[in-house]
Design an enzyme around this catalytic site. Structure first.
Site, PDB file in Angstrom:
ATOM      1  N   LYS A   1      63.878  61.526  33.157  1.00 23.69           N
ATOM      2  CA  LYS A   1      62.695  62.466  33.093  1.00 23.69           C
ATOM      3  C   LYS A   1      61.808  62.415  32.019  1.00 23.69           C
ATOM      4  O   LYS A   1      60.782  61.904  32.205  1.00 23.69           O
ATOM      5  CB  LYS A   1      63.018  63.784  33.249  1.00 23.69           C
ATOM      6  CG  LYS A   1      63.764  64.063  34.843  1.00 23.69           C
ATOM      7  CD  LYS A   1      64.055  65.728  35.036  1.00 23.69           C
ATOM      8  CE  LYS A   1      64.851  66.243  34.244  1.00 23.69           C
ATOM      9  NZ  LYS A   1      66.331  65.885  34.190  1.00 23.69           N
TER      10      LYS A   1
ATOM     11  N   ASP B   1      68.483  51.763  29.991  1.00 22.11           N
ATOM     12  CA  ASP B   1      69.252  52.815  30.766  1.00 22.11           C
ATOM     13  C   ASP B   1      70.168  52.164  31.667  1.00 22.11           C
ATOM     14  O   ASP B   1      69.885  51.819  32.737  1.00 22.11           O
ATOM     15  CB  ASP B   1      68.192  53.745  31.196  1.00 22.11           C
ATOM     16  CG  ASP B   1      69.010  55.155  31.842  1.00 22.11           C
ATOM     17  OD1 ASP B   1      69.988  55.015  32.284  1.00 22.11           O
ATOM     18  OD2 ASP B   1      68.258  55.989  31.828  1.00 22.11           O
TER      19      ASP B   1
ATOM     20  N   ARG C   1      68.870  64.240  21.266  1.00 31.40           N
ATOM     21  CA  ARG C   1      69.644  65.065  20.385  1.00 31.40           C
ATOM     22  C   ARG C   1      70.027  64.501  19.162  1.00 31.40           C
ATOM     23  O   ARG C   1      70.291  63.443  19.136  1.00 31.40           O
ATOM     24  CB  ARG C   1      71.075  65.270  21.362  1.00 31.40           C
ATOM     25  CG  ARG C   1      70.891  66.197  22.477  1.00 31.40           C
ATOM     26  CD  ARG C   1      70.776  67.633  21.829  1.00 31.40           C
ATOM     27  NE  ARG C   1      70.495  68.917  22.675  1.00 31.40           N
ATOM     28  CZ  ARG C   1      69.498  69.082  23.365  1.00 31.40           C
ATOM     29  NH1 ARG C   1      68.247  68.846  22.835  1.00 31.40           N
ATOM     30  NH2 ARG C   1      69.332  70.226  24.223  1.00 31.40           N
TER      31      ARG C   1
ATOM     32  N   ASP D   1      62.990  65.528  15.609  1.00 25.65           N
ATOM     33  CA  ASP D   1      62.797  67.076  16.189  1.00 25.65           C
ATOM     34  C   ASP D   1      64.261  67.571  16.418  1.00 25.65           C
ATOM     35  O   ASP D   1      64.139  68.879  16.608  1.00 25.65           O
ATOM     36  CB  ASP D   1      62.068  66.791  17.698  1.00 25.65           C
ATOM     37  CG  ASP D   1      62.027  68.342  18.026  1.00 25.65           C
ATOM     38  OD1 ASP D   1      61.244  69.212  17.473  1.00 25.65           O
ATOM     39  OD2 ASP D   1      61.968  68.595  19.571  1.00 25.65           O
TER      40      ASP D   1
ATOM     41  N   GLU E   1      71.557  72.253  13.605  1.00 27.10           N
ATOM     42  CA  GLU E   1      70.421  72.965  13.623  1.00 27.10           C
ATOM     43  C   GLU E   1      70.669  74.504  13.331  1.00 27.10           C
ATOM     44  O   GLU E   1      71.487  75.224  13.649  1.00 27.10           O
ATOM     45  CB  GLU E   1      69.697  72.818  14.943  1.00 27.10           C
ATOM     46  CG  GLU E   1      69.489  71.410  15.361  1.00 27.10           C
ATOM     47  CD  GLU E   1      68.769  71.047  16.618  1.00 27.10           C
ATOM     48  OE1 GLU E   1      68.665  72.070  17.398  1.00 27.10           O
ATOM     49  OE2 GLU E   1      68.524  70.097  16.791  1.00 27.10           O
TER      50      GLU E   1
ATOM     51  N   HIS F   1      63.164  71.085  16.327  1.00 29.15           N
ATOM     52  CA  HIS F   1      63.416  71.040  17.787  1.00 29.15           C
ATOM     53  C   HIS F   1      62.574  72.047  18.637  1.00 29.15           C
ATOM     54  O   HIS F   1      62.477  72.871  19.031  1.00 29.15           O
ATOM     55  CB  HIS F   1      64.777  72.089  17.996  1.00 29.15           C
ATOM     56  CG  HIS F   1      65.396  71.603  19.182  1.00 29.15           C
ATOM     57  ND1 HIS F   1      66.699  71.403  19.327  1.00 29.15           N
ATOM     58  CD2 HIS F   1      64.950  71.328  20.394  1.00 29.15           C
ATOM     59  CE1 HIS F   1      67.081  71.341  20.773  1.00 29.15           C
ATOM     60  NE2 HIS F   1      65.904  71.009  21.220  1.00 29.15           N
TER      61      HIS F   1
HETATM   62  N1  LIG Z   1      63.529  68.115  21.859  1.00 28.51           N
HETATM   63  C1  LIG Z   1      63.535  68.897  23.013  1.00 28.51           C
HETATM   64  O1  LIG Z   1      63.088  69.955  22.930  1.00 28.51           O
HETATM   65  C2  LIG Z   1      63.889  68.396  24.215  1.00 28.51           C
HETATM   66  C3  LIG Z   1      63.238  68.759  25.407  1.00 28.51           C
HETATM   67  C4  LIG Z   1      63.663  68.205  26.613  1.00 28.51           C
HETATM   68  C5  LIG Z   1      64.797  67.380  26.857  1.00 28.51           C
HETATM   69  N2  LIG Z   1      65.575  67.201  25.554  1.00 28.51           N
HETATM   70  C6  LIG Z   1      66.619  66.126  25.501  1.00 28.51           C
HETATM   71  O2  LIG Z   1      66.090  64.927  26.001  1.00 28.51           O
HETATM   72  C7  LIG Z   1      67.012  64.271  26.732  1.00 28.51           C
HETATM   73  C8  LIG Z   1      66.651  63.709  27.958  1.00 28.51           C
HETATM   74  O3  LIG Z   1      66.445  64.840  28.792  1.00 28.51           O
HETATM   75  P1  LIG Z   1      65.942  64.358  30.121  1.00 28.51           P
HETATM   76  O4  LIG Z   1      65.365  65.552  30.859  1.00 28.51           O
HETATM   77  O5  LIG Z   1      64.867  63.286  30.351  1.00 28.51           O
HETATM   78  O6  LIG Z   1      67.398  64.083  30.682  1.00 28.51           O
HETATM   79  P2  LIG Z   1      67.612  63.039  32.074  1.00 28.51           P
HETATM   80  O7  LIG Z   1      68.899  63.247  32.467  1.00 28.51           O
HETATM   81  O8  LIG Z   1      66.400  63.070  32.946  1.00 28.51           O
HETATM   82  O9  LIG Z   1      67.464  61.617  31.575  1.00 28.51           O
HETATM   83  C9  LIG Z   1      68.646  60.998  30.566  1.00 28.51           C
HETATM   84  C10 LIG Z   1      68.448  59.649  30.923  1.00 28.51           C
HETATM   85  O10 LIG Z   1      69.589  59.022  29.947  1.00 28.51           O
HETATM   86  C11 LIG Z   1      70.286  58.168  30.739  1.00 28.51           C
HETATM   87  N3  LIG Z   1      71.594  57.693  29.736  1.00 28.51           N
HETATM   88  C12 LIG Z   1      72.835  58.326  29.830  1.00 28.51           C
HETATM   89  N4  LIG Z   1      73.644  57.669  28.981  1.00 28.51           N
HETATM   90  C13 LIG Z   1      72.834  56.556  28.642  1.00 28.51           C
HETATM   91  C14 LIG Z   1      73.255  55.732  27.804  1.00 28.51           C
HETATM   92  N5  LIG Z   1      74.436  55.419  27.034  1.00 28.51           N
HETATM   93  N6  LIG Z   1      72.066  54.682  27.290  1.00 28.51           N
HETATM   94  C15 LIG Z   1      70.992  55.011  27.760  1.00 28.51           C
HETATM   95  N7  LIG Z   1      70.598  55.933  28.421  1.00 28.51           N
HETATM   96  C16 LIG Z   1      71.495  56.847  29.205  1.00 28.51           C
HETATM   97  C17 LIG Z   1      70.624  58.904  32.028  1.00 28.51           C
HETATM   98  O11 LIG Z   1      70.662  57.702  32.978  1.00 28.51           O
HETATM   99  C18 LIG Z   1      69.243  59.246  32.296  1.00 28.51           C
HETATM  100  O12 LIG Z   1      68.313  58.403  32.948  1.00 28.51           O
HETATM  101  C19 LIG Z   1      68.350  65.284  26.627  1.00 28.51           C
HETATM  102  O13 LIG Z   1      69.318  65.139  25.615  1.00 28.51           O
HETATM  103  C20 LIG Z   1      67.516  66.484  26.390  1.00 28.51           C
HETATM  104  O14 LIG Z   1      68.602  67.549  26.013  1.00 28.51           O
HETATM  105  C21 LIG Z   1      64.932  67.588  24.343  1.00 28.51           C
HETATM  106  O1  LIG Z   2      67.589  70.389  26.157  1.00 30.29           O
HETATM  107  C1  LIG Z   2      66.333  70.932  26.002  1.00 30.29           C
HETATM  108  O2  LIG Z   2      65.962  71.223  27.174  1.00 30.29           O
HETATM  109  C2  LIG Z   2      65.411  70.786  24.878  1.00 30.29           C
HETATM  110  O3  LIG Z   2      66.260  70.600  23.830  1.00 30.29           O
HETATM  111  C3  LIG Z   2      65.017  72.267  24.571  1.00 30.29           C
HETATM  112  O4  LIG Z   2      65.778  73.154  23.835  1.00 30.29           O
HETATM  113  P1  LIG Z   2      65.493  74.542  23.588  1.00 30.29           P
HETATM  114  O5  LIG Z   2      65.263  75.337  24.892  1.00 30.29           O
HETATM  115  O6  LIG Z   2      66.317  75.144  22.687  1.00 30.29           O
HETATM  116  O7  LIG Z   2      63.979  74.662  23.104  1.00 30.29           O
END
Ligand SMILES: NC(=O)c1ccc[n+]([C@@H]2O[C@H](COP(=O)([O-])OP(=O)(O)OC[C@H]3O[C@@H](n4cnc5c(N)ncnc54)[C@H](O)[C@@H]3O)[C@@H](O)[C@H]2O)c1
Ligand SMILES: O=C(O)[C@H](O)COP(=O)(O)O
Length: 620
Positions: A224, A244, A305, A329, A334, A353
């Site tokens: 996503k 991916d 992460r 981030d 953390e 974060h």
């Molecule tokens: N910093 C933040 O505040 C924040 C906010 C939202 C999401 N995130 C993090 O971002 C990441 C992605 O979120 P998302 O909503 O897109 O998740 P998602 O599940 O939609 O996408 C993750 C993608 O990673 C792929 N994947 C799995 N293993 C893999 C590998 N070994 N190599 C390459 N790709 C691989 C999956 O196939 C999937 O398409 C998650 O770790 C989520 O926790 C962080």
């Molecule tokens: O995985 C997530 O949704 C993000 O890392 C956001 O984390 P937070 O809710 O602690 O901001």
């Protein structure tokens, strides 16, 4: 199967006609344990309702809610452990008692958790096995207000039958925008120049940046967030490649990104943006070895992460100039240590974060998780369940009476086993259906058979979340078989469900099928109500409500009257009675549905009727 005469001697009672039975169809199955019905004084029901009368007789206690049927349930308690927007709290408060306890220490959480039915966290709270154990079985839902569930011990939650739900969509754009913000500010040294200027330094030549247009960005994890980052990077004129292993190629093509191998992605990129989840496979996947394969002067952005990067290796790569800059981030720990070399590195841009932290995303996430938690507490389907198979809502409602049938057949079958139920090893569930095999999802039915078999003989509570795990733990091998039913026009998803316990001794020999020495029970749904239709080799027809007496006797006139008389004298109401026999004058069984539980004397008197060879009382 032996053909049998099957006389239903049901006195017509309210609700037992087909039409009424349809109205009384089995309630929707619970994904998590149902709320225990509670009788307390303060009730949010009309004072003239029977529920309120019951409530008035109980000591003051928890405020109740009332279902549309007027039945009371204790208002669930929800603990919100991290900041959740007011919009989500309002959704929760309509249904539950909500306590917001932000910034608890792990010890405080352990001390508190047993008072709550649901716990809502973000990424800052670790929901460990210890937390789940400290809840002593009360916690039924953990809601993660966000995407990443790496801070929740999913295995421990599954073992505890605790559903984990997340809010996977509402912060996608916020995270992608933050990724792009970090990409652009890193390329133009925005944060370093800002800090310098605030310190009184006007350093224009020191902070010459690099351009984005025409540069290659590798998006690692094309889910996503990754695909939204790719879309935006295309708009900035970048060439986007992605890695991916699980992403559909057409999604990448539609955005104009090329899917390539891990090595090709990191080898070709000028910028690498990380968007994969933290799993065993991705843990520290960016390490000395992978940095060595990158172009010198590569720039890395991480809003996924911290754990996907070996942070010490990144410091080495920054020091050597292999990695020109990083924008981070997220961190392994953390908040990171105050003296973290990585955070303090002059070529590193950091944020605490903040990826999901926009007003809009936090409101969306809060509503998304509040609705998921409330739905799960109500026993509804959670579309964002992380540790349970997802069964679409329409399938769930269609299967509801069969779910009830499956559980009751399991419950009856285990009560027929002689001695310890530990003797049960093999359970076969046979579904007869006119549906295409792909059109019938039996996971829920299998889970409910397990529930029926395990719960009467243990303190474990079983639901869709932990059914397979529980069965495995108890050495219960559950196999399933589909039998096609020749009625392609049939609307019902199932014709019948058979539960077969292999090679066990029964306390009621009449339940053993002829050949294999298995206990066999079969049932079907009639007008929305589960019926028992086969016991061992006998066909019967008894509605599965209340309790059940099974008697095996020599087929002869007057038996129904004799048993009915004994029950009637003791004020035990017979709801259904059905007789199945092998051959006229040979053996027969009576299946008698009773509303009340007969006392010991009554049952003994039934056993004393000379023609009765054996009998058993079963609770549903
Ligand atoms: N910093 C933040 O505040 C924040 C906010 C939202 C999401 N995130 C993090 O971002 C990441 C992605 O979120 P998302 O909503 O897109 O998740 P998602 O599940 O939609 O996408 C993750 C993608 O990673 C792929 N994947 C799995 N293993 C893999 C590998 N070994 N190599 C390459 N790709 C691989 C999956 O196939 C999937 O398409 C998650 O770790 C989520 O926790 C962080
Ligand atoms: O995985 C997530 O949704 C993000 O890392 C956001 O984390 P937070 O809710 O602690 O901001």
């Amino acid at each position: 199967m032996v053909a049998a005469s099957s006389a239903i001697l049901s006195s017509p009672r309210a609700g037992s006609s087909p039409a009424a039975a349809r109205v009384r169809a089995a309630p929707a199955p619970s994904l998590v344990a149902p709320l225990p019905r509670l009788r307390v004084r303060s009730a949010v029901v009309s004072s003239s309702s029977p529920a309120a009368a019951v409530a008035a007789s109980e000591p003051a206690g928890r405020i109740l809610g009332a279902g549309s049927d007027g039945v009371l349930w204790p208002k669930p308690a929800v603990l919100v452990a991290e900041k959740l927007s007011e919009a989500g709290l309002a959704v929760l408060r309509q249904f539950a008692d909500v306590e917001c306890a932000y910034g608890m220490s792990p010890a405080e959480l352990l001390a508190k958790v047993a008072q709550f039915d649901a716990l809502i966290v973000r990424s800052g709270t670790k929901v460990t096995r210890e937390v789940l154990e400290a809840s002593r079985g009360r916690l039924r839902v953990v809601g993660r207000a966000g995407v990443g569930i790496d801070n929740v011990d999913l295995q421990a939650a599954t073992e505890a039958g605790c559903l984990v739900v997340n809010a996977p969509t509402a912060n996608t754009v916020a995270a992608a925008e933050h990724g792009i913000a970090l990409l652009a500010s890193m390329a133009r040294n925005v944060s370093q120049a800002d800090a310098a200027l605030k310190a009184g330094k006007w350093q224009r030549s020191k902070y010459v940046g690099v351009s984005l247009v025409g540069k290659t960005l590798a998006v690692m994890g094309f889910g996503k967030v990754g695909s939204e980052v790719a879309r935006r990077a295309k708009g900035l004129g970048m060439l986007v490649i992605a890695h991916d292993p699980y992403a559909p190629a057409d999604r990448a093509r539609a955005i104009g990104a090329e899917l390539v191998s891990f090595d090709e992605a990191i080898g070709r990129a000028d910028f690498i943006s990380l968007h994969m989840p933290l799993t065993q496979a991705t843990s520290k996947v960016f390490n000395d070895e992978s940095f060595a394969k990158m172009k010198t002067g590569v720039r890395i952005i991480n809003v996924a992460r911290g754990g996907v990067i070996d942070e010490d290796a990144l410091v080495r790569a920054l020091d050597s100039g292999k990695v020109a800059q990083a924008a981070l981030d997220v961190f392994i720990e953390e908040p990171p240590a105050k003296d973290s070399k990585l955070v303090l590195h002059e070529n590193v841009t950091v944020t605490p974060h903040l990826g999901a932290s926009t007003v809009e995303a936090q409101e969306g996430v809060a509503i998304e998780i509040a609705e998921a938690v409330v739905g799960a507490l109500r026993g509804e389907l959670a579309a964002t369940a992380v540790n349970a198979p997802m069964v679409p809502a329409e399938v769930m409602s269609e299967l509801a009476p069969y779910v009830s049938l499956a559980e009751k057949l399991g419950r009856l079958a285990v009560q027929l086993v002689a001695g310890e139920s530990g003797g049960i090893k093999g359970v076969k569930v046979v579904y007869t259906s006119a549906r295409d095999p792909d059109d019938l999802d039996t996971r829920l039915l299998r889970a409910m058979v397990t529930k029926g078999i395990v719960e009467p003989v243990s303190s474990t509570f079983v639901n869709l979340v932990n059914a397979d795990y529980t069965a495995k733990q108890r050495g219960l091998r559950i196999t399933e078989e589909r039998v096609s039913h020749e009625s392609p026009a049939a609307e019902a998803p199932l014709e019948s469900i058979q539960v077969r316990l292999s090679h066990v001794q029964s306390k009621f020999a009449g339940a053993i099928s002829d050949g294999a020495g298995d206990i066999v029970l079969e049932g079907r749904v009639k007008y929305g109500v589960p019926h028992l239709t086969v016991v061992g080799p006998y066909e019967v027809d008894v509605s599965l409500e209340g309790n059940l007496i099974l008697c095996r006797q020599v087929d002869q006139p007057g038996m129904i009257g004799k048993v009915g008389n004994i029950l009637g004298q003791r004020n035990v109401n017979v709801s259904f009675m059905s007789v199945g026999r092998t051959f006229r004058g040979k053996q027969a069984i009576m299946a008698i549905g009773v509303d009340e539980e007969p006392d010991k004397d009554t049952l003994e008197n039934i056993g004393k009727i000379p023609a009765i060879e054996e009998f058993v009382f079963l609770q549903l």
